[in-house]
Design a protein around this motif. Sequence first.
Motif, short mmCIF file in Angstrom:
data_model
loop_
_atom_site.label_atom_id
_atom_site.label_comp_id
_atom_site.label_asym_id
_atom_site.label_seq_id
_atom_site.Cartn_x
_atom_site.Cartn_y
_atom_site.Cartn_z
N MET A 193 -81.78 -3.10 -37.95
CA MET A 193 -80.68 -2.51 -37.21
C MET A 193 -79.80 -3.56 -36.54
O MET A 193 -78.76 -3.23 -35.97
CB MET A 193 -81.21 -1.55 -36.14
N LEU A 194 -80.17 -4.85 -36.60
CA LEU A 194 -79.42 -5.86 -35.86
C LEU A 194 -77.99 -6.02 -36.38
O LEU A 194 -77.04 -6.01 -35.58
CB LEU A 194 -80.14 -7.21 -35.89
N THR A 195 -77.81 -6.18 -37.68
CA THR A 195 -76.45 -6.38 -38.19
C THR A 195 -75.53 -5.21 -37.85
O THR A 195 -74.41 -5.43 -37.35
CB THR A 195 -76.48 -6.65 -39.71
N PRO A 196 -75.91 -3.95 -38.08
CA PRO A 196 -75.02 -2.86 -37.68
C PRO A 196 -74.78 -2.79 -36.17
O PRO A 196 -73.69 -2.44 -35.73
CB PRO A 196 -75.72 -1.59 -38.20
N VAL A 197 -75.78 -3.15 -35.35
CA VAL A 197 -75.59 -3.16 -33.90
C VAL A 197 -74.59 -4.23 -33.50
O VAL A 197 -73.70 -3.99 -32.67
CB VAL A 197 -76.94 -3.38 -33.17
N LEU A 198 -74.70 -5.42 -34.07
CA LEU A 198 -73.76 -6.48 -33.74
C LEU A 198 -72.34 -6.10 -34.13
O LEU A 198 -71.38 -6.38 -33.40
CB LEU A 198 -74.18 -7.78 -34.41
N GLU A 199 -72.18 -5.46 -35.26
CA GLU A 199 -70.85 -5.01 -35.68
C GLU A 199 -70.33 -3.92 -34.75
O GLU A 199 -69.15 -3.92 -34.36
CB GLU A 199 -70.89 -4.51 -37.12
N ALA A 200 -71.19 -2.99 -34.39
CA ALA A 200 -70.77 -1.87 -33.55
C ALA A 200 -70.39 -2.30 -32.15
O ALA A 200 -69.57 -1.64 -31.49
CB ALA A 200 -71.89 -0.83 -33.49
N HIS A 282 -77.44 9.88 -39.96
CA HIS A 282 -78.24 9.74 -38.75
C HIS A 282 -77.50 8.94 -37.67
O HIS A 282 -78.08 8.66 -36.61
CB HIS A 282 -79.56 9.05 -39.07
N GLY A 283 -76.26 8.58 -37.92
CA GLY A 283 -75.48 7.83 -36.95
C GLY A 283 -75.95 6.41 -36.76
O GLY A 283 -75.73 5.82 -35.68
N LEU A 284 -76.54 5.82 -37.78
CA LEU A 284 -77.07 4.47 -37.67
C LEU A 284 -76.21 3.44 -38.40
O LEU A 284 -76.60 2.27 -38.50
CB LEU A 284 -78.51 4.42 -38.19
N ASP A 285 -75.06 3.86 -38.92
CA ASP A 285 -74.09 2.91 -39.45
C ASP A 285 -73.27 2.37 -38.28
O ASP A 285 -73.33 2.91 -37.17
CB ASP A 285 -73.21 3.58 -40.50
N PRO A 286 -72.51 1.29 -38.46
CA PRO A 286 -71.77 0.72 -37.32
C PRO A 286 -70.86 1.72 -36.61
O PRO A 286 -70.79 1.74 -35.37
CB PRO A 286 -70.98 -0.42 -37.97
N ALA A 287 -70.15 2.56 -37.37
CA ALA A 287 -69.25 3.52 -36.74
C ALA A 287 -70.01 4.53 -35.89
O ALA A 287 -69.62 4.84 -34.74
CB ALA A 287 -68.43 4.24 -37.81
#
Length: 311
Positions: A193-200, A282-287
């Motif tokens: 989940m780190l990369t999508p969190v950093l982008e978000a 599940h809302g786990l993509d960056p957006a």
Amino acid sequence: MDTMRDRFATVMARLLDEDPRVAVVLAEIGRDGFTDAARRHPDRVINVGIREQLLIGAGAGLALTGMRPVLHTFGSFLVERPFEQVKLDLGHQDAGAVLVSALGSYDWPAGGFTHMSPGDVALLDTLDGWTVHVPGHPDEAETLLRHAVGAGDDKVYVRLSVQSNDDARPVDGSRPLTVRRGGGGVVVAVGPMLTPVLEATADLDLTVLYATTVRPFDARSLRAATESAGADVVLVEPYLAGTSTPAAAEALADVPHRLLGLGVGRRELRRYGTMPEHLAAHGLDPAGLRERIVRFLDAGRPRPAGGRTAR
């Protein structure tokens, strides 16, 4: 780049050569990755067939003889289906083993719900004494696998996934890493989940912690982060939403705080789709992450007399 599961087979083949205590037990899944290793070590690469309860029982028996067994199959077949054996053969007998899963929560959507395991870590939380590693990159998987196999006779779960972060981090099988510092709250990103969190959260004033060892839960690191970043905490996990919120709440029990647990929802998605579609659903993509994190942070900000959120 190879996958975490590719790296698992490579690392275990080397460990079989290096350590005579190590044994690999399979339940048909993954056998092709151990063809050469099985020729070299026919007594320490064991395929029990499609018998997941026997997989755990055989591993426990090896552990009781002094071996260090590594047991592998898909997460739903490794933790959920033979849970009674995990509880009794390993837990009750205090027999150490390394369980290494594949497919994560929904890495192979075409396999359907039988091959999905978003509740695996939550299920292991009902048992005592388990260490849980959730690597976010194949290089980290190698580090954590070696750490797990070398961890004496402990009970360890290593959760592998097709999902991967863009870059590997210097994980050590213990403390989370501080990837970004900010003053407006703390986001704990687990494994892939780190990369999508950093982008978000790229333009948000937040501290981002990166956790690949989630059990035992590192209460001290979370408390230290909130002392400088504030006590709004978001946990982003690649498995069942809220799995670690009790541990985080206990860590901050004497500190006024707000806590949001993001992860895989409980509602079953009954269309196969693709892994990116499951992430988005599940809302786990960056957006999706950004929308929910911003909404959570805004809800905690003081509101002026007119009722609008202060920014």
